[in-house]
Design a protein around this motif. Structure first.
Motif, short mmCIF file in Angstrom:
data_model
loop_
_atom_site.label_atom_id
_atom_site.label_comp_id
_atom_site.label_asym_id
_atom_site.label_seq_id
_atom_site.Cartn_x
_atom_site.Cartn_y
_atom_site.Cartn_z
N ASP A 203 -8.99 13.51 -34.27
CA ASP A 203 -7.55 13.74 -34.28
C ASP A 203 -7.02 14.03 -32.87
O ASP A 203 -7.68 14.69 -32.07
CB ASP A 203 -7.21 14.91 -35.19
CG ASP A 203 -7.54 14.62 -36.65
OD1 ASP A 203 -7.61 13.44 -37.01
OD2 ASP A 203 -7.73 15.59 -37.41
N ASP A 204 -5.81 13.57 -32.60
CA ASP A 204 -5.08 13.96 -31.40
C ASP A 204 -4.37 15.28 -31.66
O ASP A 204 -4.14 15.67 -32.81
CB ASP A 204 -4.03 12.91 -31.02
CG ASP A 204 -4.67 11.63 -30.49
OD1 ASP A 204 -5.90 11.55 -30.48
OD2 ASP A 204 -3.91 10.72 -30.11
N PHE A 205 -4.03 15.97 -30.58
CA PHE A 205 -3.33 17.25 -30.69
C PHE A 205 -2.24 17.27 -29.64
O PHE A 205 -2.51 17.09 -28.45
CB PHE A 205 -4.31 18.40 -30.47
CG PHE A 205 -3.75 19.76 -30.76
CD1 PHE A 205 -3.81 20.30 -32.03
CD2 PHE A 205 -3.18 20.52 -29.74
CE1 PHE A 205 -3.30 21.57 -32.30
CE2 PHE A 205 -2.67 21.79 -30.00
CZ PHE A 205 -2.73 22.31 -31.28
N ARG B 12 -0.89 15.97 -24.48
CA ARG B 12 -1.69 15.41 -25.56
C ARG B 12 -3.16 15.66 -25.26
O ARG B 12 -3.64 15.38 -24.15
CB ARG B 12 -1.43 13.91 -25.68
CG ARG B 12 -2.32 13.18 -26.69
CD ARG B 12 -2.18 11.68 -26.52
NE ARG B 12 -3.09 10.93 -27.38
CZ ARG B 12 -3.58 9.73 -27.09
NH1 ARG B 12 -3.24 9.13 -25.96
NH2 ARG B 12 -4.41 9.12 -27.92
N VAL C 257 -8.88 21.87 -32.34
CA VAL C 257 -8.70 20.42 -32.22
C VAL C 257 -10.03 19.78 -32.62
O VAL C 257 -11.06 20.03 -32.00
CB VAL C 257 -8.34 20.02 -30.78
CG1 VAL C 257 -8.04 18.52 -30.72
CG2 VAL C 257 -7.17 20.83 -30.27
N ASP D 96 2.07 19.72 -32.65
CA ASP D 96 1.06 20.49 -33.39
C ASP D 96 1.06 21.94 -32.93
O ASP D 96 0.95 22.86 -33.74
CB ASP D 96 -0.33 19.87 -33.17
CG ASP D 96 -0.39 18.42 -33.63
OD1 ASP D 96 -0.18 18.18 -34.84
OD2 ASP D 96 -0.62 17.54 -32.78
N SER E 164 -12.21 16.26 -33.52
CA SER E 164 -12.31 14.81 -33.37
C SER E 164 -12.30 14.15 -34.75
O SER E 164 -12.88 14.70 -35.70
CB SER E 164 -13.61 14.48 -32.63
OG SER E 164 -13.81 13.10 -32.55
N TYR F 151 -6.89 14.53 -26.56
CA TYR F 151 -7.46 13.46 -27.37
C TYR F 151 -8.86 13.10 -26.87
O TYR F 151 -9.26 13.47 -25.76
CB TYR F 151 -6.56 12.23 -27.34
CG TYR F 151 -6.35 11.64 -25.96
CD1 TYR F 151 -7.08 10.53 -25.53
CD2 TYR F 151 -5.42 12.20 -25.08
CE1 TYR F 151 -6.89 10.00 -24.26
CE2 TYR F 151 -5.22 11.68 -23.82
CZ TYR F 151 -5.96 10.57 -23.41
OH TYR F 151 -5.77 10.06 -22.15
#
Length: 235
Positions: free
Chosen positions: A19-21, A43, A15, A28, A17, A45
């Motif tokens: 970006d969200d996962f 989530r 993951v 994802d 940064s 983030y």
């Protein structure tokens, strides 16, 4: 922000940064095609200079612990918590299956320490004591999770199957399950008390989640089942 790494079923995900996962049935990280699992359940983030884990589902909960099992949180729908330990385990159940993945971060905001009795005699609450039959019951329910080589998924057997394997009647099994759930509930563990909105299946799943996440039982306890299997095979 340093990237996070997630391990699930022996596979690693990164993951990065900003970006969200998302984690769920269509995310994802695709956990499973289990229809009881939200398409997007959790989530990860960035916010306020920290990584966060949020529950974006509307039904399921997750149990989150540090690597020692001493710090534990129950992540309800709509809740979030900061990812502040070098390694965190996340367990949750959907249907009759319990899932687990781990989050690894290069940052170490907090560490866990075991409290001991001081010269003044003051103490903190220690490990929850279990009788031999209570431990055996939990290991029987959690076997599918405990035998995983890496964090992933494990099916929770039916009460009747565990009772038969342990040589108990279903009445005996249910009585012992009631006793251990009541013991943990009195210690503040949520989701274990009976009621019209808490089905027996949900209670068993929650018990496994808590016991595995907090290291109440672990792989070393599997010998209890192996011993039963060996005695059954003996002439």
């Amino acid at each position: 922000m340093k990237p996070l790494k997630i391990e699930f079923c022996g596979e690693w995900y990164e993951v990065v940064s900003p970006d969200d996962f998302h984690i769920g049935r269509e995310s994802d990280l695709v956990i499973d095609d289990n229809p009881y699992l939200h398409r997007r359940f959790l989530r990860i983030y960035e916010d306020f200079g920290l990584w966060w884990l949020g529950n974006v589902g509307n039904l399921l909960t997750a149990t989150v612990t540090d690597v020692t099992g001493q710090v534990q949180a129950w992540l309800a729908p709509g809740a979030r918590l900061p990812i502040v330990f070098p390694q965190m385990s996340v367990l949750f159940s959907a249907g009759s299956t319990t899932y687990e993945f781990t989050i690894h971060t290069g940052d170490e905001f907090y560490t866990s320490a075991t409290s001991v009795t001081g010269p003044s005699g003051s103490t903190t609450i220690g490990p929850i004591p279990l009788t031999s039959s209570q431990r055996l019951l939990i290991v029987g329910l959690a076997e599918g999770v405990l035998r995983q080589a890496s964090p992933g998924r494990g099916d929770i057997p039916a009460s009747s199957d565990v009772a038969a394997r342990l040589g108990w009647s279903i009445t005996t099994f249910n009585r012992k399950l009631d006793n251990v759930c009541e013991k943990l509930a009195k210690r503040g563990v949520a989701g274990l008390r009976g009621g019209k909105d808490n089905l027996a299946t949900n209670r068993r799943l929650r018990l496994v989640e808590y016991a595995v996440a907090t290291r109440l039982v672990d792989k070393d306890d599997l010998y209890l089942l192996d011993r039963i299997d060996s005695s059954d095979e003996a002439p």
